[in-house]
Design an enzyme around this catalytic site. Structure first.
Site, PDB file in Angstrom:
ATOM      1  N   GLU A 197       0.857  -1.195   0.000  1.00  0.00           N
ATOM      2  CA  GLU A 197       0.000   0.000   0.000  1.00  0.00           C
ATOM      3  C   GLU A 197       0.884   1.233   0.000  1.00  0.00           C
ATOM      4  OE1 GLU A 197      -2.389   2.797  -0.270  1.00  0.00           O
ATOM      5  OE2 GLU A 197      -3.459   0.872  -0.109  1.00  0.00           O
TER       6      GLU A 197
ATOM      7  N   GLY B 292      -7.049   2.213   3.063  1.00  0.00           N
ATOM      8  CA  GLY B 292      -7.463   2.753   1.780  1.00  0.00           C
ATOM      9  C   GLY B 292      -8.394   3.951   1.873  1.00  0.00           C
TER      10      GLY B 292
ATOM     11  N   CYS C 158     -11.694   4.078   1.879  1.00  0.00           N
ATOM     12  CA  CYS C 158     -12.838   3.904   2.783  1.00  0.00           C
ATOM     13  C   CYS C 158     -12.527   4.393   4.187  1.00  0.00           C
ATOM     14  CB  CYS C 158     -13.250   2.439   2.812  1.00  0.00           C
ATOM     15  SG  CYS C 158     -14.581   2.099   4.001  1.00  0.00           S
TER      16      CYS C 158
ATOM     17  N   LYS D 150     -18.848   9.252   7.817  1.00  0.00           N
ATOM     18  CA  LYS D 150     -19.867   8.868   8.807  1.00  0.00           C
ATOM     19  C   LYS D 150     -19.598   9.519  10.159  1.00  0.00           C
ATOM     20  CE  LYS D 150     -21.121   6.421   5.411  1.00  0.00           C
ATOM     21  NZ  LYS D 150     -20.238   6.950   4.372  1.00  0.00           N
TER      22      LYS D 150
ATOM     23  N   GLY E  36     -25.658  14.567  -7.557  1.00  0.00           N
ATOM     24  CA  GLY E  36     -26.704  14.209  -6.600  1.00  0.00           C
ATOM     25  C   GLY E  36     -26.740  12.732  -6.295  1.00  0.00           C
ATOM     26  N   GLY E  37     -25.572  12.084  -6.356  1.00  0.00           N
ATOM     27  CA  GLY E  37     -25.487  10.668  -6.010  1.00  0.00           C
ATOM     28  C   GLY E  37     -25.238  10.475  -4.530  1.00  0.00           C
TER      29      GLY E  37
ATOM     30  N   VAL F 118     -23.566  21.191 -15.920  1.00  0.00           N
ATOM     31  CA  VAL F 118     -22.594  22.225 -15.563  1.00  0.00           C
ATOM     32  C   VAL F 118     -21.710  22.526 -16.765  1.00  0.00           C
ATOM     33  CG1 VAL F 118     -20.675  22.836 -14.053  1.00  0.00           C
ATOM     34  CG2 VAL F 118     -22.610  21.529 -13.149  1.00  0.00           C
TER      35      VAL F 118
ATOM     36  N   ARG G 136     -16.574   8.148  -8.919  1.00  0.00           N
ATOM     37  CA  ARG G 136     -15.166   7.779  -8.813  1.00  0.00           C
ATOM     38  C   ARG G 136     -14.777   6.914 -10.014  1.00  0.00           C
ATOM     39  NH1 ARG G 136     -13.272   8.825  -3.710  1.00  0.00           N
ATOM     40  NH2 ARG G 136     -11.541   7.367  -3.983  1.00  0.00           N
TER      41      ARG G 136
ATOM     42  N   HIS H 142     -40.310  -5.185  20.759  1.00  0.00           N
ATOM     43  CA  HIS H 142     -41.057  -3.921  20.766  1.00  0.00           C
ATOM     44  C   HIS H 142     -40.605  -3.079  21.960  1.00  0.00           C
ATOM     45  CE1 HIS H 142     -44.468  -1.172  20.464  1.00  0.00           C
ATOM     46  NE2 HIS H 142     -44.644  -1.328  21.769  1.00  0.00           N
TER      47      HIS H 142
END
Length: 470
Positions: free
Chosen positions: A33, A39, A41, A50, A183-184, A239, A273, A444
């Site tokens: 690497e 990587g 992510c 996140k 807008g993905g 665009v 990407r 529940h």
């Protein structure tokens, strides 16, 4: 010693998990690497995004504290500390992976790699050459940068730069007006972050709707929620250029034939990407590629015997968990074993607020394939846990074969959707029916009770829904 049974190039989710599984299966393995373990992510994608989404969501929820009988004064956020916490999360996880690499006795090389031939990999610039019976390419992807004039102006960034550049970690660096091209999934997640932090957000999407590859109802519902939060959405918009005017950036685009000029302090380019293959192959050697992606068969083999490829670099499905699953399956194939994971039902997740998840096929896709279907849907506005948590509009929808009752797909937009979808993925992989899924007692009050209601609604038997017309 530089002789290996497997060399893995790329230590993202697909690469490092493939290396670990190969070592578990008894293969002498090397992992290469050129940047950080984990990587894109871990370092510039899923995890840092996140972490920022979590901070932004908590900040937005703080504005509703009065509803819960809680009182706060002068609630604010510190952009620098949000980045600092994001970095701490990344560092902690990266350290854990590094320990796993060592524990599994994998030789790790923090260098660039160039494939010289079917069995040889050169480290760095003319350094040591490693030899292997098999080579697995897992070099991932990089942000796509379309040929739009002005894309190199200061303040125009990709997700990599936004998440991994120190200049965006200053307390005063969060722009008040942000325009997102695309807008993905990537664009929607960042739109959720910025809108929750009080920024004026504009989205420019070339397709007729945001999240164009997702279920239409999810796209429409998220669009309504974002607009309610003050996000401006322009679809069917191409665009043309980005200019600098009076100290601001200006995005020039055509929307349904009408010229538009929208000013912004910062522009995020989030149009997807592309496979990362730059410098991967030495002169005179290559494998078959199609539009930049490495072509493989169903067993991840390239046209060169002994060379395999997985994940984003093959561009089949650009998801971290798909790359991980492919990496594990590839390791088993290389070791002469059957792959242990079913790759046919791949959940897709979007960590907006509320979360979005899907697996299997949509109703429109089933119709296009001539498959007779029936569906069940439960609006989560009637779910006890959703009401307790003051969740906005959401739903769980299930698609089943009209004749066999076997579950074919599911689309969710609700709190914890990215966790709940695993139950539906399990059902699809194992060919379960709606009746079988309805036979399970779910606790529940929980969000997952919505699954019971949705699968029962397929048969018109949902308890907490008005009866279907017969």
């Amino acid at each position: 010693m530089n002789e290996y049974q497997l060399i893995v190039i790329g230590a993202g989710p697909g690469g490092y998990e493939a290396a670990i599984r190969a070592a578990q299966l008894g293969l002498r393995t090397a992992l290469i690497e050129r940047r950080e373990i984990g990587g894109t992510c871990l370092n510039r994608g899923c995890i840092p995004t996140k972490a920022m989404l979590h901070s932004a969501q908590l900040y937005r929820e703080a504005s509703q504290f009065e509803l819960f009988g809680l009182h706060t004064e002068n609630t604010s956020f510190d952009w620098e500390k949000i980045h600092q916490r994001k970095n701490e999360v990344v560092t902690k996880l990266r350290g854990g992976i590094e320990q796993l690499i060592k524990a599994n006795k994998i030789d790790f090389f923090n260098k660039s790699a160039s494939i010289l031939g079917k069995n040889d990999v050169q480290l760095g610039q003319g350094e040591e050459i490693l030899h292997a019976e098999n080579i697995l390419i897992a070099t991932g992807s990089v942000p796509a940068r379309p040929p739009i004039p002005g894309l190199d102006l200061p303040g125009v960034v990709t997700s990599d730069e936004l998440l991994d550049n120190p200049q965006f970690a200053r307390a005063d660096s969060l722009a008040k007006e942000i325009l997102i091209i695309g807008g993905g999934v990537i664009g929607m997640e960042f739109a959720s972050v910025f809108a929750s932090l009080g920024c004026k957000v504009t989205i420019v999407e070339a397709m007729e709707r945001i999240l164009p590859t997702m279920d239409r109802e999810i796209s429409q519902s998220l669009g309504m929620l974002l607009k309610k939060r003050g996000v401006a959405i322009h679809t069917g918009a191409m665009v043309e250029k980005i200019e600098q005017e009076d100290g601001q950036l200006v995005c020039c685009f055509t929307e349904k034939g009408k010229a538009q000029r929208i000013p912004a302090q910062q522009i995020l380019v989030a149009i997807g990407r592309r496979p990362n293959t730059q410098g991967l192959f030495a002169g005179g050697f290559e494998v078959a590629c199609e539009r930049g992606r490495i072509v493989t068969d169903e067993s991840f083999r390239t046209i060169v015997e002994g060379i395999y490829a997985i994940g984003d670099v093959t561009a089949k499905i650009q998801l971290a968990h798909m790359a991980s699953a492919q990496g594990i399956c590839a390791a088993h194939i290389i070791a002469g074993q059957q792959p242990p994971i079913n790759l046919n039902a791949v959940p897709g997740c979007i960590y907006t607020d509320p979360e979005i998840a899907s697996v299997g096929i949509t109703e429109d896709e089933a119709k296009a394939q001539g498959i007779p279907v029936k569906k069940g849907k439960y609006l989560m506005t009637g779910n006890g846990r959703s009401i307790i948590d003051e969740q906005e509009r959401g739903f769980i929808k299930v698609i089943a074969h009209a004749e066999t009752d076997v579950i074919l797909g599911a689309q969710l937009m609700c709190a914890r959707a990215t966790d709940i979808v695993s139950e539906l993925s399990t059902a699809i992989v194992n060919g379960l029916t709606c009746a079988q899924l309805a036979s399970v007692i779910r606790p529940h009050p929980t969000f997952c009770e919505g699954v019971t209601e949705a699968v029962e609604d397929v048969h018109g038997m949902a308890i907490h829904l008005a009866p279907k017309k017969r």
